[in-house]
Design a protein around this motif. Sequence first.
Motif, PDB file in Angstrom:
ATOM      1  N   THR A  28       0.427  -2.561   2.709  1.00 48.75           N
ATOM      2  CA  THR A  28      -0.556  -2.672   3.915  1.00 48.75           C
ATOM      3  C   THR A  28      -0.060  -3.814   4.647  1.00 48.75           C
ATOM      4  N   THR A  29      -0.938  -4.205   5.761  1.00 45.78           N
ATOM      5  CA  THR A  29      -0.519  -5.419   6.651  1.00 45.78           C
ATOM      6  C   THR A  29      -1.366  -6.660   6.236  1.00 45.78           C
ATOM      7  N   THR A  30      -1.046  -7.593   6.581  1.00 48.43           N
ATOM      8  CA  THR A  30      -2.255  -8.778   6.076  1.00 48.43           C
ATOM      9  C   THR A  30      -3.323  -8.621   6.444  1.00 48.43           C
ATOM     10  N   GLY A  31      -3.810  -7.750   7.588  1.00 48.28           N
ATOM     11  CA  GLY A  31      -5.217  -7.500   8.168  1.00 48.28           C
ATOM     12  C   GLY A  31      -5.720  -6.489   7.088  1.00 48.28           C
ATOM     13  N   GLY A  32      -5.109  -5.665   6.068  1.00 51.62           N
ATOM     14  CA  GLY A  32      -5.375  -4.740   5.280  1.00 51.62           C
ATOM     15  C   GLY A  32      -5.360  -3.422   5.883  1.00 51.62           C
ATOM     16  N   LYS A  33      -4.187  -3.028   6.955  1.00 47.37           N
ATOM     17  CA  LYS A  33      -4.208  -1.932   7.338  1.00 47.37           C
ATOM     18  C   LYS A  33      -3.001  -1.404   6.703  1.00 47.37           C
ATOM     19  N   PRO A  34      -3.179  -0.031   6.503  1.00 46.67           N
ATOM     20  CA  PRO A  34      -1.983   0.948   5.520  1.00 46.67           C
ATOM     21  C   PRO A  34      -0.681   1.036   6.403  1.00 46.67           C
ATOM     22  N   LEU A  35       0.553   0.909   5.809  1.00 44.04           N
ATOM     23  CA  LEU A  35       1.600   1.125   6.325  1.00 44.04           C
ATOM     24  C   LEU A  35       2.478   2.248   5.725  1.00 44.04           C
ATOM     25  N   HIS A  36       2.140   2.395   4.261  1.00 46.58           N
ATOM     26  CA  HIS A  36       2.685   3.460   3.544  1.00 46.58           C
ATOM     27  C   HIS A  36       1.761   3.767   2.460  1.00 46.58           C
ATOM     28  N   LEU A  37       1.771   5.057   2.073  1.00 50.99           N
ATOM     29  CA  LEU A  37       1.090   5.520   1.054  1.00 50.99           C
ATOM     30  C   LEU A  37       1.866   6.411  -0.066  1.00 50.99           C
ATOM     31  N   ALA A  38       1.630   6.278  -1.166  1.00 45.81           N
ATOM     32  CA  ALA A  38       2.549   7.285  -2.077  1.00 45.81           C
ATOM     33  C   ALA A  38       1.591   7.526  -3.309  1.00 45.81           C
ATOM     34  N   LEU A  39       1.717   8.797  -3.899  1.00 49.16           N
ATOM     35  CA  LEU A  39       0.845   8.943  -5.053  1.00 49.16           C
ATOM     36  C   LEU A  39       1.732   9.426  -6.244  1.00 49.16           C
ATOM     37  N   THR A  40       1.183   8.903  -7.239  1.00 48.26           N
ATOM     38  CA  THR A  40       1.889   9.303  -8.786  1.00 48.26           C
ATOM     39  C   THR A  40       0.742   9.658  -9.756  1.00 48.26           C
ATOM     40  N   PRO A  41       1.160  10.379 -10.696  1.00 50.46           N
ATOM     41  CA  PRO A  41       0.436  10.785 -11.614  1.00 50.46           C
ATOM     42  C   PRO A  41      -0.456   9.663 -12.348  1.00 50.46           C
ATOM     43  N   GLY A  42      -1.550   9.988 -12.717  1.00 53.40           N
ATOM     44  CA  GLY A  42      -2.244   8.961 -13.418  1.00 53.40           C
ATOM     45  C   GLY A  42      -1.823   8.206 -14.671  1.00 53.40           C
ATOM     46  N   GLN A  43      -0.907   8.769 -15.281  1.00 53.97           N
ATOM     47  CA  GLN A  43      -0.221   8.344 -16.528  1.00 53.97           C
ATOM     48  C   GLN A  43       1.061   7.609 -16.409  1.00 53.97           C
ATOM     49  N   GLN A  44       1.700   7.780 -15.021  1.00 49.86           N
ATOM     50  CA  GLN A  44       2.736   7.035 -14.691  1.00 49.86           C
ATOM     51  C   GLN A  44       2.532   5.605 -14.445  1.00 49.86           C
ATOM     52  N   HIS A  45       3.339   4.777 -14.908  1.00 46.22           N
ATOM     53  CA  HIS A  45       3.348   3.078 -14.748  1.00 46.22           C
ATOM     54  C   HIS A  45       3.535   2.726 -13.162  1.00 46.22           C
ATOM     55  N   GLU A  46       2.791   1.898 -12.852  1.00 49.09           N
ATOM     56  CA  GLU A  46       2.758   1.437 -11.425  1.00 49.09           C
ATOM     57  C   GLU A  46       4.224   0.858 -11.156  1.00 49.09           C
ATOM     58  N   SER A  47       5.011   0.422 -12.115  1.00 51.91           N
ATOM     59  CA  SER A  47       6.281  -0.291 -11.679  1.00 51.91           C
ATOM     60  C   SER A  47       7.394   0.747 -11.198  1.00 51.91           C
ATOM     61  N   THR A  48       7.089   1.771 -11.552  1.00 52.50           N
ATOM     62  CA  THR A  48       8.141   2.984 -11.380  1.00 52.50           C
ATOM     63  C   THR A  48       8.079   3.015  -9.777  1.00 52.50           C
ATOM     64  N   MET A  49       7.098   2.703  -9.054  1.00 54.04           N
ATOM     65  CA  MET A  49       7.154   3.210  -7.492  1.00 54.04           C
ATOM     66  C   MET A  49       7.517   1.734  -7.056  1.00 54.04           C
ATOM     67  N   ALA A  50       7.797   0.493  -7.424  1.00 56.48           N
ATOM     68  CA  ALA A  50       8.091  -0.431  -6.845  1.00 56.48           C
ATOM     69  C   ALA A  50       9.246  -0.435  -5.845  1.00 56.48           C
ATOM     70  N   LYS A  51      10.358   0.265  -6.327  1.00 59.18           N
ATOM     71  CA  LYS A  51      11.499   0.470  -5.247  1.00 59.18           C
ATOM     72  C   LYS A  51      11.048   1.064  -3.938  1.00 59.18           C
TER      73      LYS A  51
END
Length: 172
Positions: free
Chosen positions: A53-76
């Motif tokens: 998101t931007t500093t104003g809280g507006k989205p720039l990019h969205l992605a989905l993962t399964p609930g059991q997948q760890h967040e860090s896998t999407m960092a790249k």
Amino acid sequence: MPSLRQGSLLHPVLAHTRPNGASSCPFPSSSSACLPSEPIGIGGFSTKVHAVTTTGGKPLHLALTPGQQHESTMAKELLVHAEGNAFISDTGYDADRIRSNARRLGMKPVIHPHPSRKQRPPLGPPLCRMRYRVECFFHDLKRFRAVATRYDKTATCYLAALHVASMLLWLR
């Protein structure tokens, strides 16, 4: 592409995830929908929404993962879409490789340290307070009924609903 940033002089990029209960298959599928006969994973049916998101809280990019997948896998992927002077994110993204990747891109990593981390890096209070903006974004996103309850059966359709809700948030 022109910058759409608002607010602060630093223009940090905020990245967080929010779990969302789902009644259908969370795996992104481009060719086929999930059928009820498919096995349920250990984590069950849930989906995590990752956002830049931007500093104003507006989205720039969205992605989905399964609930059991760890967040860090999407960092790249999130860092590829990130711009700004700081990478502000949640505890789930606290890893040395993520911090070094952010520094390599010229961003200051402002990541709340995981409780198990032995040496906690210092957090800058002004930048750390900006994490609140992304929490507000997820709150605004959940105000859309189709997003909050996830009526869509496939991850592709759910991501489309997230994009429509994000467009409406930009128009506010």
